[in-house]
Design a protein around this motif. Sequence first.
Motif, PDB file in Angstrom:
ATOM      1  N   GLY A   1      -0.127   6.691   1.704  1.00 31.05           N
ATOM      2  CA  GLY A   1       1.009   5.969   1.164  1.00 31.05           C
ATOM      3  C   GLY A   1       2.303   6.347   1.849  1.00 31.05           C
ATOM      4  O   GLY A   1       3.179   5.502   2.066  1.00 31.05           O
TER       5      GLY A   1
ATOM      6  N   ILE B   1       1.362   2.100  -3.616  1.00 31.40           N
ATOM      7  CA  ILE B   1       0.143   2.226  -4.420  1.00 31.40           C
ATOM      8  C   ILE B   1      -0.725   3.405  -3.983  1.00 31.40           C
ATOM      9  O   ILE B   1      -1.265   4.132  -4.812  1.00 31.40           O
ATOM     10  N   LEU B   2      -0.855   3.607  -2.671  1.00 28.32           N
ATOM     11  CA  LEU B   2      -1.698   4.690  -2.153  1.00 28.32           C
ATOM     12  C   LEU B   2      -1.017   6.042  -2.354  1.00 28.32           C
ATOM     13  O   LEU B   2       0.217   6.113  -2.428  1.00 28.32           O
TER      14      LEU B   2
ATOM     15  N   TYR C   1       2.390   4.430   5.198  1.00 31.47           N
ATOM     16  CA  TYR C   1       2.659   3.004   4.969  1.00 31.47           C
ATOM     17  C   TYR C   1       4.113   2.794   4.554  1.00 31.47           C
ATOM     18  O   TYR C   1       4.778   1.875   5.022  1.00 31.47           O
TER      19      TYR C   1
ATOM     20  N   PRO D   1       0.826  -1.218   0.000  1.00 27.84           N
ATOM     21  CA  PRO D   1       0.000   0.000   0.000  1.00 27.84           C
ATOM     22  C   PRO D   1       0.858   1.266   0.000  1.00 27.84           C
ATOM     23  O   PRO D   1       0.424   2.313  -0.474  1.00 27.84           O
TER      24      PRO D   1
ATOM     25  N   SER E   1       0.864   8.651  -5.948  1.00 31.18           N
ATOM     26  CA  SER E   1       1.524   7.577  -5.216  1.00 31.18           C
ATOM     27  C   SER E   1       2.964   7.494  -5.710  1.00 31.18           C
ATOM     28  O   SER E   1       3.346   8.184  -6.666  1.00 31.18           O
TER      29      SER E   1
END
Length: 185
Positions: free
Chosen positions: A162, A23-24, A165, A20, A52
């Motif tokens: 993102g 990707i986020l 994470y 994530p 991202s």
Amino acid sequence: MIKKHLGFVLNIAALALFIPGIILPMFSMSMEMTAQVSASTLSSDLLNKELSLLATIEELWQDQRLLVAALIFLFSICIPLLKTALVSLAYFKKNTDIEAKILNFVASIGKWSMADVFVVAVFLAILSTNHAETANNQQFSILGFKVDLLISSETLSAAGLGFYYFTGYCLLSLLGTHFSHSSLK
């Protein structure tokens, strides 16, 4: 032996945060311009985007900034994945010279994989123009009437999920690799 198991578990948990993390949206940025003539106001969004890490790499690639895109891809995607794969491989090669060689290699490339943190930190620092506002006030005369024109712009940026994470991934990966490497001693 507990350090070895803990190192492996932390690296797998780090990988769960990595996905994530890339990707986020890592950050969001918006820029708005406002023009005010006497009592009338007109506003327009000049920029409004969330990116991202993967989207940033893609945008850099499309903008022909190939070296920057390649370096971010290498340091932020490739080396972290290689490092996690090698630590996992070393975990299953218990008490062998191969395990020691792999973990020593991972320790040596660990410095390179921390370059991703540096890249992201610099990137966010550049974009941290939060609430940077500019204003330009002009007064001019049309047919004998004085008209005040105020043009202002405001830029807002913020860290996205993102970013958190990815930061969690970096910290867990670093800790997991440390435990795995220290289990050799």
